[in-house]
Motif scaffolding. Sequence first.
Motif, mmCIF file in Angstrom:
data_model
loop_
_atom_site.group_PDB
_atom_site.id
_atom_site.type_symbol
_atom_site.label_atom_id
_atom_site.label_comp_id
_atom_site.label_asym_id
_atom_site.label_seq_id
_atom_site.Cartn_x
_atom_site.Cartn_y
_atom_site.Cartn_z
ATOM 1 N N ARG A 118 41.480 44.464 44.746
ATOM 2 C CA ARG A 118 41.145 45.510 43.754
ATOM 3 C C ARG A 118 42.171 46.628 43.795
ATOM 4 O O ARG A 118 42.626 47.112 42.760
ATOM 5 C CB ARG A 118 39.756 46.095 44.053
ATOM 6 N N GLU A 175 31.930 45.325 35.513
ATOM 7 C CA GLU A 175 31.827 45.259 34.054
ATOM 8 C C GLU A 175 32.621 44.069 33.509
ATOM 9 O O GLU A 175 32.160 43.360 32.615
ATOM 10 C CB GLU A 175 32.345 46.559 33.449
ATOM 11 N N GLU A 176 33.780 43.852 34.111
ATOM 12 C CA GLU A 176 34.638 42.765 33.621
ATOM 13 C C GLU A 176 34.043 41.374 33.862
ATOM 14 O O GLU A 176 34.209 40.472 33.051
ATOM 15 C CB GLU A 176 36.012 42.873 34.293
ATOM 16 N N VAL A 177 33.351 41.228 34.986
ATOM 17 C CA VAL A 177 32.804 39.899 35.311
ATOM 18 C C VAL A 177 31.325 39.750 34.936
ATOM 19 O O VAL A 177 30.756 38.674 35.085
ATOM 20 C CB VAL A 177 32.997 39.541 36.808
ATOM 21 N N LYS A 219 35.313 34.105 37.708
ATOM 22 C CA LYS A 219 35.481 35.311 36.874
ATOM 23 C C LYS A 219 36.121 36.439 37.681
ATOM 24 O O LYS A 219 36.968 37.171 37.169
ATOM 25 C CB LYS A 219 34.119 35.769 36.335
ATOM 26 N N GLN A 229 39.742 35.679 38.172
ATOM 27 C CA GLN A 229 40.451 35.892 36.900
ATOM 28 C C GLN A 229 40.652 37.388 36.640
ATOM 29 O O GLN A 229 41.728 37.812 36.213
ATOM 30 C CB GLN A 229 39.620 35.269 35.783
ATOM 31 N N ALA A 230 39.617 38.171 36.915
ATOM 32 C CA ALA A 230 39.707 39.623 36.692
ATOM 33 C C ALA A 230 40.740 40.268 37.608
ATOM 34 O O ALA A 230 41.357 41.270 37.248
ATOM 35 C CB ALA A 230 38.347 40.263 36.922
ATOM 36 N N ARG A 261 27.305 46.643 39.779
ATOM 37 C CA ARG A 261 28.170 47.185 40.833
ATOM 38 C C ARG A 261 27.583 46.881 42.211
ATOM 39 O O ARG A 261 28.307 46.609 43.164
ATOM 40 C CB ARG A 261 28.323 48.705 40.648
ATOM 41 N N MET A 287 41.602 49.102 40.906
ATOM 42 C CA MET A 287 40.419 48.816 40.089
ATOM 43 C C MET A 287 39.156 49.215 40.861
ATOM 44 O O MET A 287 39.048 48.929 42.049
ATOM 45 C CB MET A 287 40.387 47.312 39.779
ATOM 46 N N ASN A 336 43.429 38.738 38.558
ATOM 47 C CA ASN A 336 44.690 38.046 38.255
ATOM 48 C C ASN A 336 45.222 37.237 39.425
ATOM 49 O O ASN A 336 46.408 37.320 39.786
ATOM 50 C CB ASN A 336 45.773 39.052 37.816
ATOM 51 N N ASP A 357 34.508 48.874 37.474
ATOM 52 C CA ASP A 357 35.370 48.184 36.490
ATOM 53 C C ASP A 357 35.286 46.671 36.670
ATOM 54 O O ASP A 357 35.170 45.926 35.693
ATOM 55 C CB ASP A 357 36.836 48.626 36.667
ATOM 56 N N LEU A 358 35.361 46.251 37.929
ATOM 57 C CA LEU A 358 35.293 44.810 38.216
ATOM 58 C C LEU A 358 33.929 44.250 37.792
ATOM 59 O O LEU A 358 33.851 43.184 37.179
ATOM 60 C CB LEU A 358 35.536 44.566 39.709
#
Lengths: 139, 76
Positions: free
Chosen positions: B15, B28-30, B54, B57-58, B34, B21, B60, B25-26
Amino acid sequence: MSYMERTYYGVLVVTIACFGWYFVDVFTGVDIATADIGEFTSRIWIMFGIYIVLVIVTAVATHFADSGADDEFDERDSQIDMYAERICSYFQAGALLGILALVMYQFSSFVIAHVVLGAIVLTTVLGLGVRLYLYRRGV
Amino acid sequence: MVKPTAITNNIRTLRFMADEMTQADLAEEVGLTRQTIIAIEQGRYSPSLEAAFKIAQALNTGLDDVFQYSPKAPGK
């Protein structure tokens, strides 16, 4: 602490307070051998009504208590729910067996009704307790 | 009290490498909360395969870089 966890804490407190008060009040002032369940019917329904309203108020209040927190229900919540429901189902099966025994041994309607009510309350408390334990310990 | 899972992870490090990150944020992305991300980072929860992909992927990166399987004893 997530929204679900905060709500479970709130509902646990409401459940223990609401039904705890009822059981203490009933069993300290009633002669179980002669008590008639008919005298308690309206009181039990009113208590359930109050309980449902308090649970809704708790859920709404915990939402607004920390509006920045996640309110979503994700896969971890589902898994914790699944474990808790499984443990509750074992308890309910045992309680049903106990209630069947009370019916067969011809206990009074007052006793049977309160054992059923007690089983419902204990199942709720057990389910909430297991969920809160698993949130802390991990699954 | 806390029961550690057999799956360890480098989410916290990854992160910070991904523009610092945040857990929110993580999450929300996946599509997780939290609190679930916190539980995964602390090893208190093993995510589903879909959630693990996921997360990778988030961040990268590949799944192997994020998660490692460390069984206590062989065959378990």
